[in-house]
Design an enzyme around this catalytic site. Structure first.
Site, PDB file in Angstrom:
ATOM      1  N   CYS A  28       0.828  -1.217   0.000  1.00 15.26           N
ATOM      2  CA  CYS A  28       0.000   0.000   0.000  1.00 15.26           C
ATOM      3  C   CYS A  28       0.863   1.267   0.000  1.00 15.26           C
ATOM      4  CB  CYS A  28      -0.907  -0.045   1.233  1.00 15.26           C
ATOM      5  SG  CYS A  28      -1.758   1.481   1.626  1.00 15.26           S
ATOM      6  N   CYS A  31       0.102   3.770   2.781  1.00 16.68           N
ATOM      7  CA  CYS A  31       0.575   3.206   4.056  1.00 16.68           C
ATOM      8  C   CYS A  31       2.057   3.510   4.245  1.00 16.68           C
ATOM      9  CB  CYS A  31       0.369   1.694   4.087  1.00 16.68           C
ATOM     10  SG  CYS A  31      -1.349   1.156   3.971  1.00 16.68           S
TER      11      CYS A  31
END
Length: 102
Positions: A28, A31
């Site tokens: 991600c 993230c």
């Protein structure tokens, strides 16, 4: 400092008076942007514990807390979710989220 935990260690979160959990995945992009920001915040905040858990490795926990989008930072107080911050909204917003939920 943020402690990386797995499903078996999640009970540690529930035992803390105040805990923040970063639900993330290694693939991600947002993230990866949020991680260092939260790490910096955690180094400058007293009175709370910080954890990270990979949703791909902790599917039962992710399902239990309804994680549909990541990154998602949840604030826990005495084992109960009190607030959620979903997505990457920048350092100022994340710092405000943490301070508001201490």
């Amino acid at each position: 400092m943020i402690k990386v935990i797995n499903e078996a260690e999640f009970s540690e979160v529930l035992e803390k008076d105040v805990a923040f959990v970063d639900f993330f995945a290694t693939w991600c992009g947002p993230c990866k942007m949020l991680g260092p920001v939260l790490e910096n915040i955690s180094d400058n905040v007293d009175g709370a514990s910080f954890f990270k858990i990979d949703v791909d490795d902790a599917e039962e926990i992710a399902a239990k807390y309804g994680i549909m989008s990541i990154p998602a930072v949840f604030a826990f107080k005495k084992g109960e979710v009190v607030a959620k911050n979903v997505g990457y909204n920048g350092p100022e917003a994340l710092e405000k989220f943490v301070k508001d939920n201490l």
